[in-house]
Each structure stands twice: as structure tokens, then as C-alpha cells.
Design a protein around this motif. Structure first.
Motif, PDB file in Angstrom:
ATOM      1  N   ARG A 135      40.723  25.945  47.351  1.00 32.86           N
ATOM      2  CA  ARG A 135      41.267  26.451  46.795  1.00 32.86           C
ATOM      3  C   ARG A 135      40.759  27.941  47.945  1.00 32.86           C
ATOM      4  O   ARG A 135      41.914  28.995  46.649  1.00 32.86           O
ATOM      5  N   ARG A 136      39.646  28.155  47.954  1.00 37.59           N
ATOM      6  CA  ARG A 136      39.561  29.577  48.298  1.00 37.59           C
ATOM      7  C   ARG A 136      40.459  29.650  49.412  1.00 37.59           C
ATOM      8  O   ARG A 136      40.748  31.293  49.458  1.00 37.59           O
ATOM      9  N   GLU A 137      41.178  28.383  50.021  1.00 44.82           N
ATOM     10  CA  GLU A 137      42.259  29.277  51.464  1.00 44.82           C
ATOM     11  C   GLU A 137      43.151  29.995  51.066  1.00 44.82           C
ATOM     12  O   GLU A 137      43.656  30.305  51.274  1.00 44.82           O
ATOM     13  N   ARG A 138      43.547  28.839  49.872  1.00 52.56           N
ATOM     14  CA  ARG A 138      45.284  28.941  49.208  1.00 52.56           C
ATOM     15  C   ARG A 138      45.125  30.616  47.799  1.00 52.56           C
ATOM     16  O   ARG A 138      46.057  31.087  47.435  1.00 52.56           O
ATOM     17  N   LYS A 139      43.752  30.733  47.216  1.00 56.73           N
ATOM     18  CA  LYS A 139      43.738  31.925  46.172  1.00 56.73           C
ATOM     19  C   LYS A 139      44.217  33.095  46.543  1.00 56.73           C
ATOM     20  O   LYS A 139      45.429  33.469  45.816  1.00 56.73           O
ATOM     21  N   ASP A 140      44.162  33.690  47.228  1.00 57.59           N
ATOM     22  CA  ASP A 140      44.596  35.192  47.620  1.00 57.59           C
ATOM     23  C   ASP A 140      46.105  34.721  48.533  1.00 57.59           C
ATOM     24  O   ASP A 140      46.261  35.791  49.752  1.00 57.59           O
ATOM     25  N   SER A 141      46.142  33.951  49.439  1.00 54.79           N
ATOM     26  CA  SER A 141      47.401  33.749  50.442  1.00 54.79           C
ATOM     27  C   SER A 141      48.755  34.676  49.957  1.00 54.79           C
ATOM     28  O   SER A 141      48.620  35.228  48.614  1.00 54.79           O
TER      29      SER A 141
ATOM     30  N   GLU B 155      50.893  33.231  47.352  1.00 49.97           N
ATOM     31  CA  GLU B 155      50.283  33.270  45.930  1.00 49.97           C
ATOM     32  C   GLU B 155      50.489  34.968  45.053  1.00 49.97           C
ATOM     33  O   GLU B 155      51.118  35.003  44.358  1.00 49.97           O
ATOM     34  N   GLN B 156      50.163  35.843  46.115  1.00 53.19           N
ATOM     35  CA  GLN B 156      50.576  37.137  45.686  1.00 53.19           C
ATOM     36  C   GLN B 156      52.035  37.124  45.474  1.00 53.19           C
ATOM     37  O   GLN B 156      52.463  38.063  44.804  1.00 53.19           O
TER      38      GLN B 156
ATOM     39  N   HIS C 255      36.495  22.456  46.832  1.00 57.28           N
ATOM     40  CA  HIS C 255      36.312  24.658  47.161  1.00 57.28           C
ATOM     41  C   HIS C 255      36.848  25.274  48.056  1.00 57.28           C
ATOM     42  O   HIS C 255      37.439  26.334  47.700  1.00 57.28           O
TER      43      HIS C 255
ATOM     44  N   LYS D  88      52.640  36.056  42.019  1.00 56.81           N
ATOM     45  CA  LYS D  88      51.988  36.652  40.769  1.00 56.81           C
ATOM     46  C   LYS D  88      52.864  37.922  40.785  1.00 56.81           C
ATOM     47  O   LYS D  88      53.458  38.040  39.665  1.00 56.81           O
TER      48      LYS D  88
END
Length: 336
Positions: free
Chosen positions: A308-314, A317-318, A305, A321
């Protein structure tokens, strides 16, 4: 030159061991959905066993696909072959609570990955067949290949042959799911499980982290982020598809530029740490990876978890998107 292993194709395998029988698919994730639909479309009776309807949205999805859905206990009771497609760490508890006491003599207990059997977190009774069938591809691809009239290479394993017909039964399952169209081999639970674990750590893990490193280095050096993302992520898909179709050497010598070929042959080996790959392989065969994963899962997956948090808004990833939104047409074409 021929492979030493026996390759089973459609003409080598009969569906007869499953004719008039009922296959219970336990779980309804992407792989379970694909296999259940393929097996049903091959003329074999399929039922789906899920947990409590209130907590498992997959129950409604399976019903929407036209399946008869029931509790895991009832599915086991009403079936001849129980095919378990739950996530590996979740299998032992589900097995103990819902499957073990309802198994009948001569029934087949089948898995899609050998983790629980190999590492002993599930101990089946001695009076059932214990087998495995797995296609070498994700669920959506398994389904689409079947619909296209082809199939996905797969393997079957037999751990316990109580009836004397375990291999024939599991090959029939592989045929019903579409794998003998492409070719299916028999192997051991150990090789299937640890080969899969090794692949996911080194090939999937290594490739994804390599993509991240390539993107970050280019972005930090001032390259346009869309360009860095395209180079780090998008370029590799066409390369892999081409290599899969013609082989590495044909790709390098005839399908790519001479600059690309020289780059691959000259600099490629420098980014491979053979010692680290061997270390991961040895740890996998010694059960270190399995132990680490079981401990992680038993504690609620805190490390997973956190990662996941560390990479979610990297930044990557932005960028990804935005890239998909901006270049949607190219993305759609590539996904077909």
C-alpha cells in the motif's frame, strides 16, 4: 441452449421461511449495509450486531439507517438467522468470542463468503444449518439495483442441513436481498469460495496491474499523462459495460471499429500468460492462497501494508487524483 444449473427466480422462491423471523446481520460494511436495507425493505425483521460502540463507527451508521443495533452476542441470541458479513480473517475470532456459544438448535448460520467454513477456521455445531448467500456485486450496486426494481445475480450454498429446510431458508434470504429478481443458483461452498478467490487474483489483480503497466509505459514514452491515464483506466469501463450488455463477439463485430477488432484478436492473446493463470488456479484449489492470506493476516498484514505504501503516492495515483479534479464532469457522468 439452457444452463444445466437450476436458476431460481422470484416466482420460484417464497419469503415464507423468514416471515415472523429475525435476521441478524453481523457487521456493517458496504455489503452488510446493502443487504440489511434490502432485506428490511422486503418486509423481514433485521437487527444488526456490531462490536463495542466505542471502537466501531459502523454502529452509529447502522443506527442512522434506522436499524436496531446491539452487541454480536445479543444479536445472535435474538435471531433465527445469523448472517455473518465480517472480513474473512476476522471471522474466526469473532465467531469464537461472540457467536458459537450463543447459537441455538435449528438456527441458521449464514455467510457471504465460504472462506472460514471451507478452510475450517470456523467449526459450527452440528445442530444448526450452515449456509451461504452472496450477490455477484459490490454493496452499493446491490442496494441501487434493488431500489431500481432489479437485482444482482447471486448464489446460495448449503454446507449443513440440520433442519431439512436450509436451502429454502437461504433462497428466501436471497430473494429478500433482491437476487432472485435477476436469478440465483445453488452451488458448493468450495466452488463459491475458490472461484471468488481465483477471480480476485486473476481478473481484479491482473486488470489493475495491466492498467498500471499501460499507464507507466505511455507516460515514460512521453505521452501526456492525462491521456495515458484515460487510456489505462477510463477507456476500459465503457468497453466492459458494452460487453456486459451485448456479449464479446457482438461487441467486437458490431460495436467497435475494425481497427479495434483486429487489435483485440491479433495482439490480445500475446499479453495473456495462460501458464501463470493456470498456476494461480491450481494454487487456489490447493489452498495455497488461503494459507498465505491467513498467515499474512495473523502477522498484522506487513506485506500488504508495505505494498500500500509503495503505491499510495505513485506517479499514477497523483495523475489520477489530478485527472478526477480536472475532468470532474466527465467522471460524474460516467459514475451514474
Amino acid at each position: 441452449m439452457k444452463f444445466s444449473e437450476k436458476i431460481y427466480r422470484d416466482e420460484d422462491v417464497s419469503l415464507e421461511p423468514l416471515k415472523g423471523k429475525t435476521v441478524a446481520i453481523i457487521g456493517y460494511g458496504s455489503q452488510a449495509r446493502a443487504q440489511s436495507l434490502n432485506i428490511r425493505d422486503s418486509g423481514i425483521k433485521v437487527i444488526v450486531g456490531c462490536g463495542d460502540r466505542k471502537f466501531f463507527p459502523d454502529w452509529e451508521r447502522a443506527e442512522a439507517d434506522g436499524h436496531t443495533v446491539m452487541s454480536i452476542e445479543d444479536a445472535v441470541k435474538q435471531s433465527d438467522l445469523v448472517h455473518v458479513l465480517l472480513q474473512d480473517p476476522a471471522q474466526p475470532e469473532a465467531y469464537k468470542k461472540h457467536i458459537h456459544e450463543h447459537l441455538k438448535e435449528g438456527q441458521t448460520l449464514s455467510f457471504c463468503h465460504g472462506f472460514a467454513i471451507l478452510y475450517g477456521t470456523i467449526q459450527p455445531p452440528k445442530n444448526v444449518d450452515v449456509t451461504l448467500y452472496v450477490p455477484n456485486g459490490p454493496g452499493p450496486v446491490v442496494r441501487q439495483k434493488y431500489l431500481d426494481g432489479s437485482g444482482i445475480y447471486g448464489c446460495v450454498c448449503v454446507e449443513q442441513d440440520y433442519t431439512g429446510n436450509a436451502l429454502k431458508t437461504e433462497l428466501a434470504l436471497a430473494k429478500a436481498a433482491g437476487s432472485t429478481r435477476a436469478g440465483t443458483i445453488e452451488m458448493s461452498f468450495q466452488h463459491e469460495t475458490e472461484g471468488d478467490n481465483f477471480e480476485e487474483q486473476v481478473l481484479y489483480g491482473g486488470t489493475i496491474h495491466l492498467m498500471r503497466e499501460v499507464y507507466q509505459l505511455m507516460a515514460d514514452a512521453g505521452y501526456p499523462k492525462s491521456f495515458a491515464y484515460a487510456k489505462a483506466i477510463r477507456s476500459i469501463r465503457s468497453v466492459i459495460d458494452d460487453i456486459d450488455a451485448v456479449g464479446i463477439e457482438t461487441y467486437l463485430s458490431t460495436h467497435c471499429s475494425r481497427t479495434c477488432e483486429f487489435a483485440v484478436r491479433h495482439s490480445g492473446p500475446r499479453v495473456i500468460n495462460r501458464e501463470a493463470i493456470r498456476e494461480v488456479f491450481n494454487e487456489t484449489e490447493k489452498g495455497v492462497f488461503a494459507r498465505n492470506w491467513l498467515v499474512e493476516f495473523s502477522h498484522g498484514m506487513p506485506t500488504l501494508h508495505r505494498m500500500r505504501r509503495e503505491r499510495k503516492d505513485s506517479d499514477m495515483e497523483q495523475t489520477g487524483k489530478l485527472w478526477r479534479e480536472t475532468f470532474a464532469k466527465e467522471t460524474d457522468l460516467g459514475a451514474k
